[in-house]
Design a protein around this motif. Sequence first.
Motif, mmCIF file in Angstrom:
data_model
loop_
_atom_site.group_PDB
_atom_site.id
_atom_site.type_symbol
_atom_site.label_atom_id
_atom_site.label_comp_id
_atom_site.label_asym_id
_atom_site.label_seq_id
_atom_site.Cartn_x
_atom_site.Cartn_y
_atom_site.Cartn_z
ATOM 1 N N LEU A 23 0.810 -1.220 0.000
ATOM 2 C CA LEU A 23 0.000 0.000 0.000
ATOM 3 C C LEU A 23 0.844 1.271 0.000
ATOM 4 O O LEU A 23 0.310 2.364 -0.209
ATOM 5 C CB LEU A 23 -0.926 0.020 1.221
ATOM 6 N N GLY A 24 2.135 1.147 0.270
ATOM 7 C CA GLY A 24 2.985 2.327 0.332
ATOM 8 C C GLY A 24 2.785 3.151 1.590
ATOM 9 O O GLY A 24 2.889 4.374 1.567
ATOM 10 N N VAL A 25 2.463 2.460 2.705
ATOM 11 C CA VAL A 25 2.286 3.125 3.998
ATOM 12 C C VAL A 25 3.147 2.409 5.028
ATOM 13 O O VAL A 25 3.745 1.371 4.742
ATOM 14 C CB VAL A 25 0.804 3.138 4.445
ATOM 15 N N PRO A 40 -8.778 5.497 7.431
ATOM 16 C CA PRO A 40 -7.921 5.818 6.295
ATOM 17 C C PRO A 40 -8.504 6.944 5.447
ATOM 18 O O PRO A 40 -9.713 7.146 5.413
ATOM 19 C CB PRO A 40 -7.885 4.506 5.503
ATOM 20 N N SER A 41 -7.609 7.650 4.771
ATOM 21 C CA SER A 41 -8.053 8.664 3.818
ATOM 22 C C SER A 41 -8.813 7.956 2.697
ATOM 23 O O SER A 41 -8.714 6.731 2.531
ATOM 24 C CB SER A 41 -6.845 9.388 3.231
ATOM 25 N N LEU A 42 -9.543 8.721 1.934
ATOM 26 C CA LEU A 42 -10.288 8.143 0.821
ATOM 27 C C LEU A 42 -9.340 7.484 -0.180
ATOM 28 O O LEU A 42 -9.609 6.387 -0.670
ATOM 29 C CB LEU A 42 -11.139 9.218 0.140
ATOM 30 N N SER A 43 -8.211 8.127 -0.445
ATOM 31 C CA SER A 43 -7.267 7.540 -1.405
ATOM 32 C C SER A 43 -6.693 6.226 -0.883
ATOM 33 O O SER A 43 -6.541 5.271 -1.651
ATOM 34 C CB SER A 43 -6.151 8.523 -1.758
ATOM 35 N N LEU A 44 -6.407 6.137 0.412
ATOM 36 C CA LEU A 44 -5.904 4.879 0.980
ATOM 37 C C LEU A 44 -6.999 3.816 0.969
ATOM 38 O O LEU A 44 -6.741 2.648 0.655
ATOM 39 C CB LEU A 44 -5.371 5.092 2.394
ATOM 40 N N ALA A 45 -8.227 4.204 1.258
ATOM 41 C CA ALA A 45 -9.340 3.245 1.210
ATOM 42 C C ALA A 45 -9.500 2.671 -0.191
ATOM 43 O O ALA A 45 -9.736 1.472 -0.360
ATOM 44 C CB ALA A 45 -10.633 3.914 1.675
ATOM 45 N N LYS A 47 -7.067 2.402 -2.440
ATOM 46 C CA LYS A 47 -5.919 1.513 -2.656
ATOM 47 C C LYS A 47 -6.177 0.146 -2.034
ATOM 48 O O LYS A 47 -5.887 -0.894 -2.627
ATOM 49 C CB LYS A 47 -4.646 2.100 -2.027
ATOM 50 N N ILE A 48 -6.706 0.150 -0.817
ATOM 51 C CA ILE A 48 -7.006 -1.101 -0.112
ATOM 52 C C ILE A 48 -8.044 -1.897 -0.892
ATOM 53 O O ILE A 48 -7.889 -3.098 -1.110
ATOM 54 C CB ILE A 48 -7.479 -0.811 1.333
ATOM 55 N N ALA A 49 -9.107 -1.221 -1.312
ATOM 56 C CA ALA A 49 -10.170 -1.900 -2.056
ATOM 57 C C ALA A 49 -9.638 -2.501 -3.355
ATOM 58 O O ALA A 49 -9.954 -3.653 -3.689
ATOM 59 C CB ALA A 49 -11.308 -0.923 -2.338
ATOM 60 N N ARG A 50 -8.830 -1.739 -4.079
ATOM 61 C CA ARG A 50 -8.257 -2.262 -5.332
ATOM 62 C C ARG A 50 -7.349 -3.454 -5.072
ATOM 63 O O ARG A 50 -7.386 -4.450 -5.792
ATOM 64 C CB ARG A 50 -7.490 -1.162 -6.063
ATOM 65 N N LEU A 51 -6.526 -3.368 -4.029
ATOM 66 C CA LEU A 51 -5.602 -4.449 -3.715
ATOM 67 C C LEU A 51 -6.343 -5.753 -3.441
ATOM 68 O O LEU A 51 -5.920 -6.826 -3.873
ATOM 69 C CB LEU A 51 -4.740 -4.069 -2.503
ATOM 70 N N ILE A 56 -15.152 -0.631 -1.552
ATOM 71 C CA ILE A 56 -14.823 -0.036 -0.250
ATOM 72 C C ILE A 56 -15.835 -0.464 0.807
ATOM 73 O O ILE A 56 -15.473 -0.803 1.926
ATOM 74 C CB ILE A 56 -14.750 1.504 -0.354
ATOM 75 N N GLU A 57 -17.110 -0.477 0.436
ATOM 76 C CA GLU A 57 -18.172 -0.821 1.378
ATOM 77 C C GLU A 57 -18.093 -2.270 1.858
ATOM 78 O O GLU A 57 -18.674 -2.606 2.890
ATOM 79 C CB GLU A 57 -19.548 -0.579 0.759
ATOM 80 N N GLU A 58 -17.427 -3.122 1.101
ATOM 81 C CA GLU A 58 -17.254 -4.516 1.512
ATOM 82 C C GLU A 58 -16.154 -4.656 2.560
ATOM 83 O O GLU A 58 -16.109 -5.657 3.267
ATOM 84 C CB GLU A 58 -16.907 -5.395 0.302
#
Length: 69
Positions: A23-25, A40-45, A47-51, A56-58
């Motif tokens: 994630l680069g964190v 998490p920020s929206l951008s981090l959320a 990134k997590i969802a894509r990974l 995001i809601e899941e």
Amino acid sequence: MTNRLRVLRAERRWSQADLAERLGVSRQTVNAVETERYEPSLSLAFKIARLFAQQIEEIFDDSADSGGT
């Protein structure tokens, strides 16, 4: 905000450091998100969802924070 990050990470047998690198964190950021001490920020959320190839809601549930508003 509750989340499923720890479960998703464990299913892949990734350490917090592994996930942080992807994630680069920092590992501390991953720990804080997993233990719900940090939202998490929206951008981090995203990134997590894509990974994890999920919406995001899941992964994140903010219904506990609605507090009647």
